[in-house]
Design a protein around this motif. Structure first.
Motif, short mmCIF file in Angstrom:
data_model
loop_
_atom_site.label_atom_id
_atom_site.label_comp_id
_atom_site.label_asym_id
_atom_site.label_seq_id
_atom_site.Cartn_x
_atom_site.Cartn_y
_atom_site.Cartn_z
N ARG A 204 0.82 -1.22 0.00
CA ARG A 204 0.00 0.00 0.00
C ARG A 204 0.85 1.26 0.00
O ARG A 204 0.38 2.33 -0.41
N GLY B 125 -2.75 -4.34 -6.81
CA GLY B 125 -2.70 -3.03 -6.19
C GLY B 125 -3.90 -2.75 -5.30
O GLY B 125 -3.78 -2.09 -4.26
N PHE C 204 -7.79 3.85 -10.69
CA PHE C 204 -6.50 3.25 -11.04
C PHE C 204 -6.39 2.96 -12.54
O PHE C 204 -5.31 3.02 -13.11
N PHE D 235 0.89 3.83 -7.03
CA PHE D 235 0.35 2.86 -7.98
C PHE D 235 1.10 2.85 -9.30
O PHE D 235 1.30 1.80 -9.90
N SER E 142 -1.93 -5.91 -12.45
CA SER E 142 -1.49 -4.82 -11.57
C SER E 142 -2.66 -4.23 -10.78
O SER E 142 -2.52 -3.93 -9.58
#
Length: 222
Positions: free
Chosen positions: A64, A99, A160, A68, A95
């Motif tokens: 975390r 993520g 994201f 990203f 990803s």
């Protein structure tokens, strides 16, 4: 709006929804496993294993803490190993899932910790095993909070995808950068922004509606 713009926006929307849907499924599976494990292995938990808990918690915090965009780059070799390429929506799912899973794991952990300890103890007193407690006490009791938390996570995955579009994932993010920004196409840029806002609003409304419905049914049954 010109036909070519509509086609571009439609293709970007399709790719974004594809990434969000599959990434949410995989992140939900992994995040749920992480969240439940953190709760049940904590000190005093129904499957107490403090050492395991510390390792998983540290790993989650580590992932975390990575921005990203950097995490995507770090996971490119894994994407190539799993799907055979580092470009396109399918490669981005790897990803996006990894993520989002730690973030979702923390959300699920916090939701499960809201369950009253007395209900867990009551289940233990009648001989319920750990998995029965997880499936019939923890998850049902925390369901409204879980739904709201999952809604936040899916919205984050949607955001994201826009970041992933910057390195070849496709979708609305890529469209906004390649056509809207780099080619000075304000119509495409505004179109992508409006579509992303629409997706987020629909996700938030749906999550709130489901959570309220669960609360109402629980109130009536109580």
């Amino acid at each position: 709006m010109r036909e070519d713009v509509v086609e571009l926006l439609w293709e970007g929307l399709r790719q974004t929804l594809y990434m969000v849907a599959w990434s949410s499924v995989f992140a939900l599976l992994l995040g749920t496993l992480l969240g439940i494990t953190l709760v049940v292995t904590d000190k005093g938990g129904i499957l107490a294993a403090p050492g395991v808990n510390r390792v998983i918690s540290t790993a989650i915090n580590g992932v975390r803490s990575i921005p990203f965009i950097i995490l995507i780059v770090l996971l490119l070799p894994l994407s190539r190993l799993i799907v055979g390429t580092t470009l396109g929506p399918t490669a981005a799912i790897v990803s996006l899932s990894i993520g989002a899973a730690p973030f979702l794991g923390r959300i699920i952990e916090n939701a499960l910790r809201e369950v009253e300890e007395g209900k867990i103890e009551a289940a233990k007193s009648v001989g319920a095993g750990p998995f029965t407690i997880i499936l019939q006490v923890l998850i049902p009791e925390a369901l409204p909070a879980l739904v709201r938390g999952m809604t936040i996570a899916v919205i984050s995955i949607t955001e994201f995808t826009a970041v992933a579009g910057a390195i070849g994932a496709g979708g609305l993010g890529s469209l906004a950068i390649r056509f809207g920004y780099q080619r000075f196409r304000t119509d495409i840029l505004l179109g992508t922004v409006l579509l992303i806002i629409l997706i987020v609003q629909i996700l938030q409304w749906s999550g709130d509606y489901i959570a309220r419905s669960i609360d109402r049914r629980r109130f009536k049954s109580g």
